[in-house]
Design an enzyme around this catalytic site. Structure first.
Site, PDB file in Angstrom:
ATOM      1  N   HIS A  72     -51.546   6.262   2.784  1.00 26.43           N
ATOM      2  CA  HIS A  72     -51.255   6.735   4.147  1.00 26.43           C
ATOM      3  C   HIS A  72     -50.271   5.799   4.841  1.00 26.43           C
ATOM      4  CE1 HIS A  72     -54.849   9.616   4.958  1.00 26.43           C
ATOM      5  NE2 HIS A  72     -54.330   9.777   3.765  1.00 26.43           N
ATOM      6  N   TYR A 201     -57.860   9.551  15.133  1.00 25.31           N
ATOM      7  CA  TYR A 201     -58.815   8.876  16.004  1.00 25.31           C
ATOM      8  C   TYR A 201     -58.652   9.510  17.384  1.00 25.31           C
ATOM      9  CZ  TYR A 201     -59.508   5.208  12.493  1.00 25.31           C
ATOM     10  OH  TYR A 201     -59.832   4.525  11.349  1.00 25.31           O
ATOM     11  N   PRO A 293     -67.582   0.596  12.521  1.00 27.72           N
ATOM     12  CA  PRO A 293     -66.600   1.127  11.564  1.00 27.72           C
ATOM     13  C   PRO A 293     -65.275   1.622  12.159  1.00 27.72           C
ATOM     14  CG  PRO A 293     -68.486   2.598  11.764  1.00 27.72           C
ATOM     15  CD  PRO A 293     -68.799   1.407  12.588  1.00 27.72           C
ATOM     16  N   LYS A 297     -62.943  -1.928   8.825  1.00 25.84           N
ATOM     17  CA  LYS A 297     -62.786  -3.298   8.338  1.00 25.84           C
ATOM     18  C   LYS A 297     -63.885  -3.799   7.406  1.00 25.84           C
ATOM     19  CE  LYS A 297     -58.926  -4.250   9.778  1.00 25.84           C
ATOM     20  NZ  LYS A 297     -58.369  -3.381   8.759  1.00 25.84           N
ATOM     21  N   TYR A 385     -54.935  -3.188  11.699  1.00 25.02           N
ATOM     22  CA  TYR A 385     -55.504  -2.083  10.922  1.00 25.02           C
ATOM     23  C   TYR A 385     -55.103  -2.203   9.448  1.00 25.02           C
ATOM     24  CZ  TYR A 385     -57.318   2.611  10.019  1.00 25.02           C
ATOM     25  OH  TYR A 385     -58.049   3.672   9.548  1.00 25.02           O
TER      26      TYR A 385
HETATM   27  P1  RFL Z   1     -73.531  -3.241   0.711  1.00 28.45           P
HETATM   28  O1  RFL Z   1     -72.589  -2.149   0.336  1.00 28.45           O
HETATM   29  O2  RFL Z   1     -74.546  -2.986   1.741  1.00 28.45           O
HETATM   30  O3  RFL Z   1     -74.251  -3.693  -0.642  1.00 28.45           O
HETATM   31  C1  RFL Z   1     -75.361  -4.554  -0.642  1.00 28.45           C
HETATM   32  C2  RFL Z   1     -76.175  -4.243  -1.877  1.00 28.45           C
HETATM   33  O4  RFL Z   1     -77.283  -5.145  -1.946  1.00 28.45           O
HETATM   34  C3  RFL Z   1     -78.439  -4.417  -2.323  1.00 28.45           C
HETATM   35  N1  RFL Z   1     -79.610  -5.189  -1.867  1.00 28.45           N
HETATM   36  C4  RFL Z   1     -80.380  -5.921  -2.708  1.00 28.45           C
HETATM   37  N2  RFL Z   1     -80.326  -6.126  -4.025  1.00 28.45           N
HETATM   38  C5  RFL Z   1     -81.268  -6.932  -4.575  1.00 28.45           C
HETATM   39  N3  RFL Z   1     -82.261  -7.508  -3.856  1.00 28.45           N
HETATM   40  C6  RFL Z   1     -82.366  -7.319  -2.535  1.00 28.45           C
HETATM   41  N4  RFL Z   1     -83.348  -7.887  -1.822  1.00 28.45           N
HETATM   42  C7  RFL Z   1     -81.388  -6.500  -1.890  1.00 28.45           C
HETATM   43  N5  RFL Z   1     -81.185  -6.098  -0.609  1.00 28.45           N
HETATM   44  C8  RFL Z   1     -80.101  -5.304  -0.621  1.00 28.45           C
HETATM   45  C9  RFL Z   1     -78.251  -3.067  -1.649  1.00 28.45           C
HETATM   46  O5  RFL Z   1     -79.042  -2.058  -2.264  1.00 28.45           O
HETATM   47  C10 RFL Z   1     -76.763  -2.851  -1.831  1.00 28.45           C
HETATM   48  O6  RFL Z   1     -76.464  -2.174  -3.044  1.00 28.45           O
HETATM   49  O7  RFL Z   1     -72.749  -4.569   1.156  1.00 28.45           O
HETATM   50  P2  RFL Z   1     -71.334  -5.157   0.637  1.00 28.45           P
HETATM   51  O8  RFL Z   1     -71.274  -5.152  -0.863  1.00 28.45           O
HETATM   52  O9  RFL Z   1     -71.163  -6.411   1.390  1.00 28.45           O
HETATM   53  O10 RFL Z   1     -70.238  -4.090   1.095  1.00 28.45           O
HETATM   54  C11 RFL Z   1     -69.954  -3.876   2.460  1.00 28.45           C
HETATM   55  C12 RFL Z   1     -69.578  -2.418   2.731  1.00 28.45           C
HETATM   56  O11 RFL Z   1     -70.554  -1.570   2.143  1.00 28.45           O
HETATM   57  C13 RFL Z   1     -69.469  -2.101   4.233  1.00 28.45           C
HETATM   58  O12 RFL Z   1     -68.887  -3.179   4.925  1.00 28.45           O
HETATM   59  C14 RFL Z   1     -68.593  -0.855   4.508  1.00 28.45           C
HETATM   60  O13 RFL Z   1     -69.177   0.294   3.968  1.00 28.45           O
HETATM   61  C15 RFL Z   1     -68.360  -0.676   6.020  1.00 28.45           C
HETATM   62  N6  RFL Z   1     -67.614   0.556   6.335  1.00 28.45           N
HETATM   63  C16 RFL Z   1     -66.252   0.627   6.215  1.00 28.45           C
HETATM   64  N7  RFL Z   1     -65.559  -0.435   5.740  1.00 28.45           N
HETATM   65  C17 RFL Z   1     -64.209  -0.332   5.550  1.00 28.45           C
HETATM   66  O14 RFL Z   1     -63.588  -1.339   5.148  1.00 28.45           O
HETATM   67  N8  RFL Z   1     -63.501   0.827   5.771  1.00 28.45           N
HETATM   68  C18 RFL Z   1     -64.123   1.932   6.228  1.00 28.45           C
HETATM   69  O15 RFL Z   1     -63.467   2.972   6.350  1.00 28.45           O
HETATM   70  C19 RFL Z   1     -65.546   1.862   6.497  1.00 28.45           C
HETATM   71  N9  RFL Z   1     -66.213   2.926   6.948  1.00 28.45           N
HETATM   72  C20 RFL Z   1     -68.307   1.694   6.795  1.00 28.45           C
HETATM   73  C21 RFL Z   1     -67.565   2.880   7.102  1.00 28.45           C
HETATM   74  C22 RFL Z   1     -69.698   1.689   6.935  1.00 28.45           C
HETATM   75  C23 RFL Z   1     -70.337   2.818   7.394  1.00 28.45           C
HETATM   76  N10 RFL Z   1     -71.745   2.752   7.492  1.00 28.45           N
HETATM   77  C24 RFL Z   1     -72.600   3.699   6.894  1.00 28.45           C
HETATM   78  C25 RFL Z   1     -72.361   1.538   7.969  1.00 28.45           C
HETATM   79  C26 RFL Z   1     -68.196   4.006   7.565  1.00 28.45           C
HETATM   80  C27 RFL Z   1     -69.581   3.972   7.756  1.00 28.45           C
HETATM   81  C28 RFL Z   1     -70.220   5.208   8.320  1.00 28.45           C
HETATM   82  C1  PHB Z   2     -64.019   6.878   6.321  1.00 25.73           C
HETATM   83  O1  PHB Z   2     -63.162   7.533   5.690  1.00 25.73           O
HETATM   84  O2  PHB Z   2     -65.217   6.927   6.014  1.00 25.73           O
HETATM   85  C2  PHB Z   2     -63.587   6.036   7.458  1.00 25.73           C
HETATM   86  C3  PHB Z   2     -62.232   5.864   7.717  1.00 25.73           C
HETATM   87  C4  PHB Z   2     -61.831   5.092   8.807  1.00 25.73           C
HETATM   88  C5  PHB Z   2     -62.779   4.510   9.618  1.00 25.73           C
HETATM   89  C6  PHB Z   2     -64.139   4.671   9.344  1.00 25.73           C
HETATM   90  C7  PHB Z   2     -64.540   5.435   8.267  1.00 25.73           C
HETATM   91  O3  PHB Z   2     -62.380   3.780  10.698  1.00 25.73           O
END
Ligand code: RFL
Ligand code: PHB
Length: 392
Positions: A72, A201, A293, A297, A385
């Site tokens: 993008h 957005y 989110p 980041k 961003y």
């Molecule tokens: P995770 O992905 O939470 O993984 C942690 C893992 O640890 C396991 N765990 C354990 N394992 C063993 N023993 C235990 N006691 C444990 N406790 C937990 C869990 O089961 C899991 O598998 O953390 P990690 O690896 O640091 O990754 C971080 C990302 O997942 C998170 O920052 C992003 O998803 C945030 N996020 C976004 N980030 C972006 O850079 N771009 C985006 O577009 C974006 N969109 C989002 C998002 C997060 C969202 N939610 C649901 C919070 C959109 C949403 C809606």
């Molecule tokens: C997504 O595609 O899940 C997404 C993209 C941008 C954001 C948050 C989530 O800022």
């Protein structure tokens, strides 16, 4: 069991660290609490900075990302029934971002790990990290109904926001900074081609809305909803009507509708744990910090922590040099605070304040107008961003 680096958590942070260490000849073991099916299905991020794409390439895990990722050139901001394009390459000296779902990254990393990587145990829940300041910290964990131990030289706490690693920091050695936002996101997946080429957005009086995507045939949407919202209260027709209302502009544009396959609600919060190291325990990713989110980041920060950590542990293993490991927490936290600030700015600029007054509303519009009117303001948004420079 014994290993050099015990990794708690098989999310993107833990799995990427395992790949990078394996390629550098450092042995490790990954403990993941959930099943493989569960971690491969958990819907989360989608937007990757260039530095994240590069890190996955370095790890040899970008074959499918390079083939299927959608590059993008910017994002669209909508407010006051107008649309405005923010051109990333033009504002940042050529940088772009890539849409590729976190679930796909996890699938790619798990497949590589199970094919030739170090051990990855599913349904292995860490209970505690013991002796983080000793020469040989121990992770106690539960696997196949038995309590077991993993003795390590180093422990990487990559277990996300609800993990156990942070608890191994004794009181008085750390501090947390937290903020809860007074709204949540309803996330919706729909089997319909996106109605836009770039992410939208949208700020409006009914609340924020985001149009993202997963592929040329799958769209991803988010709607600002009150805290405590039950996704069951949102029938499909209500979701579409609300998206229509929040994305409405005066120009000709229609939102395509299709079958909705998933709905879930996510709280919006910021949380930073300082420092990210205690003795031989190192935190990375959501275990150490989370951001709302709106700035996309979270995953990108997790990957930038892991790049530093993998380099630091590799340097120590190869040459005994510990300087990078000694500065790990400081190096990462500088970028973490900048991403927290940017995510907070984007969140406050784009969401309707539940108890906001007319003044708050005008301030939001003035901020958005400034981004559109000033190349400097737009360039500042684009630089954050698309991703600030990596620590190493
Ligand atoms: P995770 O992905 O939470 O993984 C942690 C893992 O640890 C396991 N765990 C354990 N394992 C063993 N023993 C235990 N006691 C444990 N406790 C937990 C869990 O089961 C899991 O598998 O953390 P990690 O690896 O640091 O990754 C971080 C990302 O997942 C998170 O920052 C992003 O998803 C945030 N996020 C976004 N980030 C972006 O850079 N771009 C985006 O577009 C974006 N969109 C989002 C998002 C997060 C969202 N939610 C649901 C919070 C959109 C949403 C809606
Ligand atoms: C997504 O595609 O899940 C997404 C993209 C941008 C954001 C948050 C989530 O800022």
């Amino acid at each position: 069991m014994r290993t050099t680096v015990g990794i708690i958590g098989g999310g993107p942070a833990g799995l990427l660290l395992a790949r990078l260490l394996h390629r550098a000849g450092v042995d490790c073991v990954v403990l993941e609490r959930r099943t493989r099916e569960y971690v491969e299905r958990r819907q989360r991020a989608g937007m990757l900075e260039q530095g994240t794409v590069n890190a996955l390439r370095e790890a040899g895990a970008a074959e499918r990302l390079d083939a299927e990722g959608l590059v993008h050139q910017g994002i669209e901001l909508r407010f006051d029934r107008e649309r405005h394009h923010i051109d990333f390459p033009g504002l940042t000296g050529g940088r772009t971002v890539t849409i590729y779902a976190q679930t796909e990254i996890v699938k790619d990393l798990v497949a590589l790990q199970l094919a030739d990587g170090p051990p990855l145990l599913f349904e292995a829940a860490a209970l505690a990290v013991e002796g983080p300041r000793s020469e040989a910290p121990v992770v106690r964990f539960l696997h196949q109904g038995r309590e077991r131990t993993l003795t390590c030289d180093w422990v990487a706490g990559c277990d996300g926001f609800h993990g156990v690693s942070r608890r191994a920091f004794p009181a008085g050695t750390c501090r947390s900074y937290a903020h809860e936002y007074p709204y949540s996101w309803l996330g919706v997946m729909a089997e319909v081609p996106p109605s836009c080429e770039e992410l939208i957005y949208a700020r409006g009086d009914r609340g924020f809305a985001l149009h993202s995507m997963r592929s040329p045939s799958v769209s991803r949407f988010y709607l600002q909803v009150p805290n405590g919202t039950d996704p069951g209260d949102w029938a499909d027709s209500r979701v579409w009507d609300e998206l229509d209302a929040r994305f409405a502009i005066d120009a000709d544009w229609t939102l395509r509708r299709g079958p909705i396959t998933a709905k879930s609600v996510t709280a919006m919060r910021s949380h930073v744990h300082e420092p990210m190291r205690h003795g031989r325990l190192l935190l990375a990713g959501d275990a150490a910090h989370i951001v709302p989110p709106t700035g996309a980041k979270g995953l990108n920060l997790a990957v930038s922590d892991i790049r530093v950590l993998a380099r630091a542990l590799t340097a120590l293993h190869r040459t005994g040099e510990s300087q990078l490991l000694d500065t790990y927490s400081e190096l990462c936290l500088q970028r973490v605070w900048q991403a927290t600030r940017f995510s907070d700015d984007m969140t406050r600029m784009l969401h309707a304040q539940p108890n906001g007054d007319a003044f708050d509303h005008r301030m939001q519009l003035a901020r958005l107008r400034r981004v559109i009117a000033s190349r400097h303001a737009a360039a500042e948004l684009a630089a954050n961003y698309a991703g600030l420079p990596l620590p190493v």
